[in-house]
Design an enzyme around this catalytic site. Structure first.
Site, PDB file in Angstrom:
ATOM      1  N   LYS A 179      35.460  42.838  43.568  1.00 17.32           N
ATOM      2  CA  LYS A 179      34.722  44.031  43.168  1.00 17.32           C
ATOM      3  C   LYS A 179      34.163  44.669  44.432  1.00 17.32           C
ATOM      4  O   LYS A 179      33.934  44.020  45.445  1.00 17.32           O
ATOM      5  CB  LYS A 179      33.613  43.693  42.171  1.00 17.32           C
ATOM      6  N   THR A 192      28.432  46.198  47.180  1.00 17.74           N
ATOM      7  CA  THR A 192      28.606  44.825  47.543  1.00 17.74           C
ATOM      8  C   THR A 192      30.058  44.471  47.369  1.00 17.74           C
ATOM      9  O   THR A 192      30.670  44.868  46.398  1.00 17.74           O
ATOM     10  CB  THR A 192      27.755  43.927  46.667  1.00 17.74           C
TER      11      THR A 192
END
Length: 412
Positions: A179, A192
Protein backbone atom coordinates in the site's frame (compact mmCIF):
# COMPACT_ATOMS: atom_id res chain seq x y z
CA UNK A 1 13.22 -4.65 -18.92
CA UNK A 2 9.76 -6.07 -19.70
CA UNK A 3 10.76 -6.90 -23.22
CA UNK A 4 13.31 -9.46 -22.17
CA UNK A 5 11.83 -10.93 -18.99
CA UNK A 6 13.34 -14.26 -17.94
CA UNK A 7 10.26 -14.95 -15.82
CA UNK A 8 6.51 -14.67 -16.20
CA UNK A 9 4.02 -12.48 -14.39
CA UNK A 10 1.40 -14.53 -12.50
CA UNK A 11 -1.62 -13.94 -10.27
CA UNK A 12 -2.26 -14.21 -6.53
CA UNK A 13 0.41 -11.90 -5.10
CA UNK A 14 1.72 -12.99 -1.69
CA UNK A 15 -0.08 -16.34 -1.78
CA UNK A 16 1.44 -17.33 -5.14
CA UNK A 17 4.61 -18.83 -3.55
CA UNK A 18 4.16 -22.29 -2.00
CA UNK A 19 3.41 -22.51 1.71
CA UNK A 20 2.05 -18.99 2.27
CA UNK A 21 -1.45 -18.06 3.40
CA UNK A 22 -3.02 -14.61 3.65
CA UNK A 23 -6.30 -12.83 4.14
CA UNK A 24 -7.60 -9.53 5.40
CA UNK A 25 -10.64 -7.51 6.36
CA UNK A 26 -11.47 -3.80 6.09
CA UNK A 27 -14.58 -2.50 7.84
CA UNK A 28 -15.04 1.25 7.82
CA UNK A 29 -11.81 3.09 8.56
CA UNK A 30 -9.94 0.16 10.10
CA UNK A 31 -8.53 -2.98 8.53
CA UNK A 32 -6.23 -5.87 9.40
CA UNK A 33 -4.28 -8.22 7.16
CA UNK A 34 -2.37 -11.37 8.11
CA UNK A 35 0.27 -13.29 6.14
CA UNK A 36 1.17 -16.72 7.51
CA UNK A 37 3.82 -19.24 6.51
CA UNK A 38 3.52 -22.94 7.20
CA UNK A 39 7.28 -23.04 7.85
CA UNK A 40 9.79 -20.73 9.53
CA UNK A 41 11.17 -18.16 7.11
CA UNK A 42 14.42 -16.39 6.53
CA UNK A 43 13.29 -12.78 6.75
CA UNK A 44 14.86 -9.46 5.87
CA UNK A 45 13.53 -5.92 6.05
CA UNK A 46 14.14 -2.27 5.34
CA UNK A 47 12.56 0.56 7.31
CA UNK A 48 11.99 4.30 7.28
CA UNK A 49 14.95 6.62 7.95
CA UNK A 50 12.66 9.19 9.56
CA UNK A 51 13.84 10.07 13.10
CA UNK A 52 10.21 10.00 14.23
CA UNK A 53 9.60 6.25 14.16
CA UNK A 54 6.34 4.39 14.64
CA UNK A 55 6.07 1.81 17.41
CA UNK A 56 5.54 -1.19 15.07
CA UNK A 57 8.78 -0.32 13.28
CA UNK A 58 10.68 -0.26 16.57
CA UNK A 59 9.18 -3.57 17.69
CA UNK A 60 9.67 -5.38 14.37
CA UNK A 61 13.32 -4.29 14.31
CA UNK A 62 13.79 -5.77 17.79
CA UNK A 63 12.17 -9.06 16.79
CA UNK A 64 14.30 -9.38 13.65
CA UNK A 65 17.55 -8.79 15.55
CA UNK A 66 17.32 -12.23 17.16
CA UNK A 67 14.72 -14.15 15.16
CA UNK A 68 15.22 -13.31 11.48
CA UNK A 69 15.34 -17.03 10.59
CA UNK A 70 12.22 -17.96 12.56
CA UNK A 71 9.50 -15.61 11.29
CA UNK A 72 6.11 -17.18 10.55
CA UNK A 73 3.66 -14.28 10.19
CA UNK A 74 3.01 -10.60 9.59
CA UNK A 75 0.04 -8.71 11.03
CA UNK A 76 -0.70 -5.25 9.68
CA UNK A 77 -3.43 -2.72 10.39
CA UNK A 78 -4.74 0.33 8.55
CA UNK A 79 -6.50 3.39 9.95
CA UNK A 80 -3.94 4.22 12.65
CA UNK A 81 -0.15 4.58 12.31
CA UNK A 82 0.48 3.88 16.02
CA UNK A 83 3.13 6.59 16.03
CA UNK A 84 3.80 9.29 18.61
CA UNK A 85 1.27 7.69 20.95
CA UNK A 86 1.42 6.83 24.64
CA UNK A 87 1.75 3.07 25.19
CA UNK A 88 1.85 2.50 21.41
CA UNK A 89 4.71 0.04 21.77
CA UNK A 90 2.55 -2.16 24.00
CA UNK A 91 -0.36 -1.88 21.59
CA UNK A 92 1.90 -3.31 18.86
CA UNK A 93 2.95 -6.09 21.22
CA UNK A 94 -0.72 -6.80 21.90
CA UNK A 95 -1.38 -7.12 18.17
CA UNK A 96 1.44 -9.65 17.95
CA UNK A 97 0.28 -11.58 21.02
CA UNK A 98 -3.28 -11.82 19.71
CA UNK A 99 -2.13 -13.00 16.30
CA UNK A 100 0.38 -15.52 17.69
CA UNK A 101 -2.24 -17.04 19.99
CA UNK A 102 -4.74 -17.45 17.17
CA UNK A 103 -2.16 -18.99 14.83
CA UNK A 104 -0.62 -21.08 17.63
CA UNK A 105 2.92 -19.85 16.92
CA UNK A 106 5.53 -18.07 19.11
CA UNK A 107 5.12 -14.34 19.62
CA UNK A 108 8.70 -13.72 18.49
CA UNK A 109 7.83 -15.22 15.10
CA UNK A 110 5.31 -12.46 14.25
CA UNK A 111 6.15 -9.06 12.73
CA UNK A 112 3.84 -6.05 12.90
CA UNK A 113 3.16 -3.00 10.73
CA UNK A 114 0.70 -0.11 10.85
CA UNK A 115 -0.49 2.71 8.60
CA UNK A 116 -2.87 5.62 9.09
CA UNK A 117 -3.12 8.80 11.13
CA UNK A 118 -0.16 9.78 13.35
CA UNK A 119 -0.66 10.77 16.97
CA UNK A 120 -3.93 8.97 17.65
CA UNK A 121 -4.15 6.15 20.21
CA UNK A 122 -4.80 2.74 18.70
CA UNK A 123 -8.44 1.62 19.09
CA UNK A 124 -7.36 -1.79 20.32
CA UNK A 125 -10.86 -3.16 20.78
CA UNK A 126 -11.52 -2.54 17.07
CA UNK A 127 -8.09 -3.83 15.97
CA UNK A 128 -8.46 -7.02 18.02
CA UNK A 129 -11.90 -7.56 16.54
CA UNK A 130 -10.42 -7.26 13.03
CA UNK A 131 -7.59 -9.67 13.92
CA UNK A 132 -10.08 -12.30 15.08
CA UNK A 133 -12.29 -11.86 12.01
CA UNK A 134 -9.28 -12.02 9.69
CA UNK A 135 -8.10 -15.22 11.37
CA UNK A 136 -11.53 -16.78 10.76
CA UNK A 137 -11.27 -15.82 7.08
CA UNK A 138 -7.75 -17.23 6.95
CA UNK A 139 -9.05 -20.62 8.14
CA UNK A 140 -11.42 -20.75 5.17
CA UNK A 141 -9.32 -19.49 2.26
CA UNK A 142 -6.34 -17.59 0.92
CA UNK A 143 -7.35 -14.24 -0.50
CA UNK A 144 -4.65 -11.93 -1.79
CA UNK A 145 -7.21 -9.29 -2.82
CA UNK A 146 -8.60 -9.10 0.71
CA UNK A 147 -5.23 -8.45 2.32
CA UNK A 148 -4.38 -5.86 -0.35
CA UNK A 149 -7.60 -3.98 0.43
CA UNK A 150 -7.27 -4.36 4.20
CA UNK A 151 -4.10 -2.26 4.41
CA UNK A 152 -5.27 0.58 2.12
CA UNK A 153 -5.71 4.12 3.49
CA UNK A 154 -5.87 6.89 0.86
CA UNK A 155 -4.97 4.36 -1.84
CA UNK A 156 -7.27 4.41 -4.86
CA UNK A 157 -6.59 0.78 -5.74
CA UNK A 158 -4.95 -2.36 -4.25
CA UNK A 159 -1.36 -3.14 -5.20
CA UNK A 160 -0.12 -6.67 -5.80
CA UNK A 161 2.47 -8.34 -8.04
CA UNK A 162 3.77 -11.90 -8.49
CA UNK A 163 6.29 -13.60 -10.81
CA UNK A 164 7.55 -17.11 -11.50
CA UNK A 165 10.78 -18.41 -12.98
CA UNK A 166 12.21 -21.91 -13.36
CA UNK A 167 15.51 -23.42 -12.28
CA UNK A 168 16.13 -26.79 -13.94
CA UNK A 169 12.40 -27.14 -14.51
CA UNK A 170 11.38 -26.31 -10.93
CA UNK A 171 9.26 -23.17 -10.44
CA UNK A 172 10.26 -20.45 -7.99
CA UNK A 173 7.79 -17.72 -7.12
CA UNK A 174 7.95 -14.24 -5.62
CA UNK A 175 4.79 -12.38 -4.59
CA UNK A 176 4.10 -8.98 -3.08
CA UNK A 177 1.26 -6.96 -1.62
CA UNK A 178 1.65 -3.28 -0.83
CA UNK A 179 0.00 0.00 0.00
CA UNK A 180 1.12 3.55 -0.53
CA UNK A 181 -0.20 6.72 -2.10
CA UNK A 182 1.08 9.70 -0.10
CA UNK A 183 4.10 10.49 2.09
CA UNK A 184 6.38 8.62 -0.29
CA UNK A 185 10.07 9.41 -0.55
CA UNK A 186 11.28 6.42 1.46
CA UNK A 187 15.10 6.50 1.15
CA UNK A 188 15.18 3.31 3.23
CA UNK A 189 18.92 2.74 3.30
CA UNK A 190 18.90 -0.08 5.77
CA UNK A 191 3.36 7.04 2.42
CA UNK A 192 3.10 5.43 4.25
CA UNK A 193 4.68 2.73 2.21
CA UNK A 194 4.20 -0.87 3.30
CA UNK A 195 5.31 -3.79 1.14
CA UNK A 196 5.21 -7.44 2.16
CA UNK A 197 7.05 -9.90 -0.11
CA UNK A 198 6.95 -13.71 -0.01
CA UNK A 199 9.09 -16.23 -1.86
CA UNK A 200 9.49 -19.99 -1.78
CA UNK A 201 13.20 -20.01 -2.65
CA UNK A 202 15.74 -21.52 -0.23
CA UNK A 203 18.14 -18.68 0.59
CA UNK A 204 20.45 -17.61 3.42
CA UNK A 205 19.58 -14.51 5.38
CA UNK A 206 22.79 -12.83 4.24
CA UNK A 207 21.95 -13.37 0.57
CA UNK A 208 18.32 -12.38 1.08
CA UNK A 209 19.31 -9.15 2.79
CA UNK A 210 21.76 -8.24 0.04
CA UNK A 211 19.25 -9.00 -2.70
CA UNK A 212 16.49 -7.02 -0.97
CA UNK A 213 18.71 -3.99 -0.40
CA UNK A 214 19.77 -3.90 -4.04
CA UNK A 215 16.13 -4.19 -5.13
CA UNK A 216 15.00 -1.46 -2.72
CA UNK A 217 17.74 0.89 -3.92
CA UNK A 218 16.56 0.54 -7.52
CA UNK A 219 12.85 0.79 -6.72
CA UNK A 220 11.37 2.27 -3.55
CA UNK A 221 14.34 4.54 -2.92
CA UNK A 222 13.73 6.01 -6.38
CA UNK A 223 9.99 6.59 -5.88
CA UNK A 224 8.74 10.06 -4.95
CA UNK A 225 5.12 11.19 -4.58
CA UNK A 226 5.35 14.27 -2.38
CA UNK A 227 8.88 14.17 -0.93
CA UNK A 228 7.73 13.33 2.60
CA UNK A 229 9.25 10.27 4.29
CA UNK A 230 6.72 8.45 6.44
CA UNK A 231 7.27 7.34 10.02
CA UNK A 232 6.09 3.81 9.17
CA UNK A 233 7.76 2.83 5.86
CA UNK A 234 8.45 -0.90 5.92
CA UNK A 235 9.42 -3.66 3.50
CA UNK A 236 9.44 -7.28 4.69
CA UNK A 237 10.57 -10.25 2.58
CA UNK A 238 9.96 -13.80 3.84
CA UNK A 239 11.58 -16.87 2.24
CA UNK A 240 10.34 -20.31 3.32
CA UNK A 241 12.35 -22.57 0.97
CA UNK A 242 9.27 -24.57 -0.08
CA UNK A 243 10.23 -24.66 -3.78
CA UNK A 244 13.28 -26.78 -2.95
CA UNK A 245 15.46 -24.54 -5.15
CA UNK A 246 18.61 -23.28 -3.44
CA UNK A 247 19.70 -19.73 -4.29
CA UNK A 248 23.39 -20.44 -3.76
CA UNK A 249 23.58 -23.56 -5.96
CA UNK A 250 24.35 -21.75 -9.22
CA UNK A 251 24.93 -18.27 -10.60
CA UNK A 252 21.98 -18.53 -12.99
CA UNK A 253 19.61 -19.00 -10.07
CA UNK A 254 21.12 -16.04 -8.23
CA UNK A 255 20.79 -13.82 -11.28
CA UNK A 256 17.20 -14.89 -11.94
CA UNK A 257 16.10 -14.36 -8.34
CA UNK A 258 17.83 -10.99 -7.98
CA UNK A 259 16.35 -9.76 -11.27
CA UNK A 260 12.88 -11.05 -10.40
CA UNK A 261 12.91 -9.50 -6.93
CA UNK A 262 14.03 -6.17 -8.38
CA UNK A 263 11.28 -6.37 -11.00
CA UNK A 264 8.64 -7.01 -8.32
CA UNK A 265 9.87 -4.06 -6.24
CA UNK A 266 10.02 -1.72 -9.25
CA UNK A 267 6.50 -2.69 -10.33
CA UNK A 268 5.17 -2.10 -6.82
CA UNK A 269 6.98 1.26 -6.65
CA UNK A 270 5.39 2.28 -9.97
CA UNK A 271 1.94 1.28 -8.68
CA UNK A 272 2.48 3.46 -5.60
CA UNK A 273 3.55 6.44 -7.68
CA UNK A 274 0.63 5.98 -10.09
CA UNK A 275 -1.61 6.05 -7.04
CA UNK A 276 -0.02 9.20 -5.60
CA UNK A 277 -2.75 11.11 -3.83
CA UNK A 278 -4.65 12.90 -6.59
CA UNK A 279 -2.14 11.80 -9.24
CA UNK A 280 -3.17 11.58 -12.88
CA UNK A 281 0.21 10.80 -14.49
CA UNK A 282 3.32 8.69 -13.89
CA UNK A 283 6.77 9.95 -14.85
CA UNK A 284 9.91 7.90 -15.20
CA UNK A 285 13.01 10.05 -15.21
CA UNK A 286 16.21 8.49 -16.48
CA UNK A 287 19.41 10.46 -16.01
CA UNK A 288 22.29 8.92 -17.93
CA UNK A 289 25.82 9.96 -18.82
CA UNK A 290 26.51 10.87 -15.19
CA UNK A 291 30.02 10.78 -13.73
CA UNK A 292 28.90 8.49 -10.87
CA UNK A 293 25.90 6.45 -9.75
CA UNK A 294 25.43 8.86 -6.86
CA UNK A 295 25.19 11.79 -9.28
CA UNK A 296 22.69 9.92 -11.47
CA UNK A 297 20.53 9.24 -8.41
CA UNK A 298 20.73 12.85 -7.20
CA UNK A 299 19.80 14.31 -10.57
CA UNK A 300 16.95 11.92 -11.38
CA UNK A 301 15.36 12.27 -7.94
CA UNK A 302 15.73 16.05 -8.11
CA UNK A 303 13.54 16.06 -11.23
CA UNK A 304 10.78 13.84 -9.79
CA UNK A 305 10.77 15.88 -6.55
CA UNK A 306 10.45 19.24 -8.33
CA UNK A 307 7.09 20.87 -7.65
CA UNK A 308 7.46 22.88 -10.85
CA UNK A 309 8.06 19.74 -12.91
CA UNK A 310 5.18 17.95 -11.17
CA UNK A 311 2.74 20.82 -11.81
CA UNK A 312 3.91 21.12 -15.43
CA UNK A 313 3.18 17.41 -15.80
CA UNK A 314 -0.31 17.95 -14.38
CA UNK A 315 -0.86 20.85 -16.80
CA UNK A 316 0.49 18.79 -19.73
CA UNK A 317 3.11 21.46 -20.40
CA UNK A 318 6.42 20.21 -21.95
CA UNK A 319 8.38 22.81 -20.00
CA UNK A 320 11.91 21.48 -20.42
CA UNK A 321 13.31 24.53 -18.66
CA UNK A 322 11.92 23.23 -15.37
CA UNK A 323 13.56 19.85 -15.99
CA UNK A 324 16.92 21.49 -16.72
CA UNK A 325 16.63 23.73 -13.66
CA UNK A 326 15.89 20.81 -11.33
CA UNK A 327 18.96 18.95 -12.63
CA UNK A 328 20.98 22.13 -12.21
CA UNK A 329 20.18 22.55 -8.51
CA UNK A 330 20.60 18.84 -7.72
CA UNK A 331 24.24 19.41 -6.76
CA UNK A 332 25.57 17.45 -9.74
CA UNK A 333 28.18 19.04 -11.99
CA UNK A 334 26.79 19.60 -15.49
CA UNK A 335 27.88 21.28 -18.70
CA UNK A 336 24.93 23.18 -20.19
CA UNK A 337 26.48 22.87 -23.65
CA UNK A 338 26.36 19.06 -23.52
CA UNK A 339 22.99 18.21 -22.01
CA UNK A 340 20.21 16.46 -23.96
CA UNK A 341 16.57 16.38 -22.79
CA UNK A 342 14.08 13.95 -24.36
CA UNK A 343 10.48 13.16 -23.45
CA UNK A 344 8.38 10.24 -24.64
CA UNK A 345 5.46 7.92 -24.06
CA UNK A 346 4.78 4.34 -25.14
CA UNK A 347 4.52 5.35 -28.81
CA UNK A 348 6.72 8.39 -29.45
CA UNK A 349 9.66 10.38 -28.18
CA UNK A 350 11.02 13.79 -29.07
CA UNK A 351 14.22 15.67 -28.31
CA UNK A 352 13.59 18.99 -26.61
CA UNK A 353 17.23 19.99 -26.06
CA UNK A 354 20.22 18.75 -28.08
CA UNK A 355 23.72 19.43 -26.71
CA UNK A 356 22.40 22.43 -24.80
CA UNK A 357 20.52 23.88 -27.78
CA UNK A 358 16.69 24.19 -27.54
CA UNK A 359 14.93 22.24 -30.30
CA UNK A 360 11.27 22.49 -29.26
CA UNK A 361 10.76 26.20 -29.90
CA UNK A 362 7.44 27.93 -30.45
CA UNK A 363 5.68 26.59 -33.54
CA UNK A 364 8.08 23.71 -34.22
CA UNK A 365 7.00 20.16 -34.99
CA UNK A 366 8.99 19.04 -31.96
CA UNK A 367 6.95 21.24 -29.63
CA UNK A 368 3.67 20.05 -31.14
CA UNK A 369 4.70 16.40 -30.69
CA UNK A 370 5.88 17.14 -27.14
CA UNK A 371 2.50 18.67 -26.27
CA UNK A 372 0.74 15.55 -27.56
CA UNK A 373 3.08 13.27 -25.59
CA UNK A 374 2.30 15.21 -22.40
CA UNK A 375 -1.36 14.16 -22.72
CA UNK A 376 -0.38 10.53 -22.07
CA UNK A 377 -0.82 8.92 -18.65
CA UNK A 378 2.80 7.70 -18.51
CA UNK A 379 5.64 10.04 -19.48
CA UNK A 380 9.33 9.14 -19.76
CA UNK A 381 11.92 11.89 -19.38
CA UNK A 382 15.52 11.23 -20.42
CA UNK A 383 18.33 13.58 -19.44
CA UNK A 384 21.75 12.79 -20.89
CA UNK A 385 24.52 14.68 -19.09
CA UNK A 386 27.28 13.27 -21.35
CA UNK A 387 29.69 13.43 -18.42
CA UNK A 388 30.21 9.70 -17.70
CA UNK A 389 28.83 6.18 -17.90
CA UNK A 390 26.33 5.98 -15.01
CA UNK A 391 22.55 6.14 -15.06
CA UNK A 392 19.54 5.93 -12.74
CA UNK A 393 15.77 5.91 -13.16
CA UNK A 394 13.48 7.58 -10.63
CA UNK A 395 9.69 7.44 -10.50
CA UNK A 396 7.32 10.31 -9.76
CA UNK A 397 3.85 11.66 -10.42
CA UNK A 398 2.15 14.93 -11.13
CA UNK A 399 0.76 17.27 -8.47
CA UNK A 400 -2.67 18.84 -8.77
CA UNK A 401 -5.68 20.15 -6.87
CA UNK A 402 -6.79 16.77 -5.54
CA UNK A 403 -3.56 16.25 -3.56
CA UNK A 404 -4.23 19.43 -1.57
CA UNK A 405 -7.85 18.43 -0.98
CA UNK A 406 -7.00 14.93 0.25
CA UNK A 407 -4.26 16.07 2.63
CA UNK A 408 -6.12 19.09 3.97
CA UNK A 409 -8.92 16.79 5.14
CA UNK A 410 -6.86 13.73 6.15
CA UNK A 411 -7.68 13.61 9.88
CA UNK A 412 -11.30 14.77 9.59
Amino acid sequence: MKSNLKFKIIDNGVVAPKGFNANGLKEGKYGVGIIYSEKECETSATFTTNKVVAHPVILSKEILENNRSKIRAIVANSGNANCFTKNGYYDSKEMIKETANLLNIPENSVLVASTGVIGRKMPMDIIKDRIHKTNELLKKENNNDNIAKSIMTTDAFPKTVAVEFEVNGTPVRIGAVAKGAGMIAPDMLHATMLCFITTDINISNKDLTKSLQNAVNESFNNAVVDGDTSTNDTVFVMANGESGVNYSNNNECKELFDEALQFVCVEVAKLMVKDGEGATKLMEVMVKGAPSKEDAVKASKSVVRSLLVKTALYGEDPNWGRIAASVGYSGVDINMDKIDIIIGDSNNEVMLVNSGAPIADEGTEELILAENIMKSKEIKIIVDLKMGDYENTAFGCDLGHEYVKINSEYTT
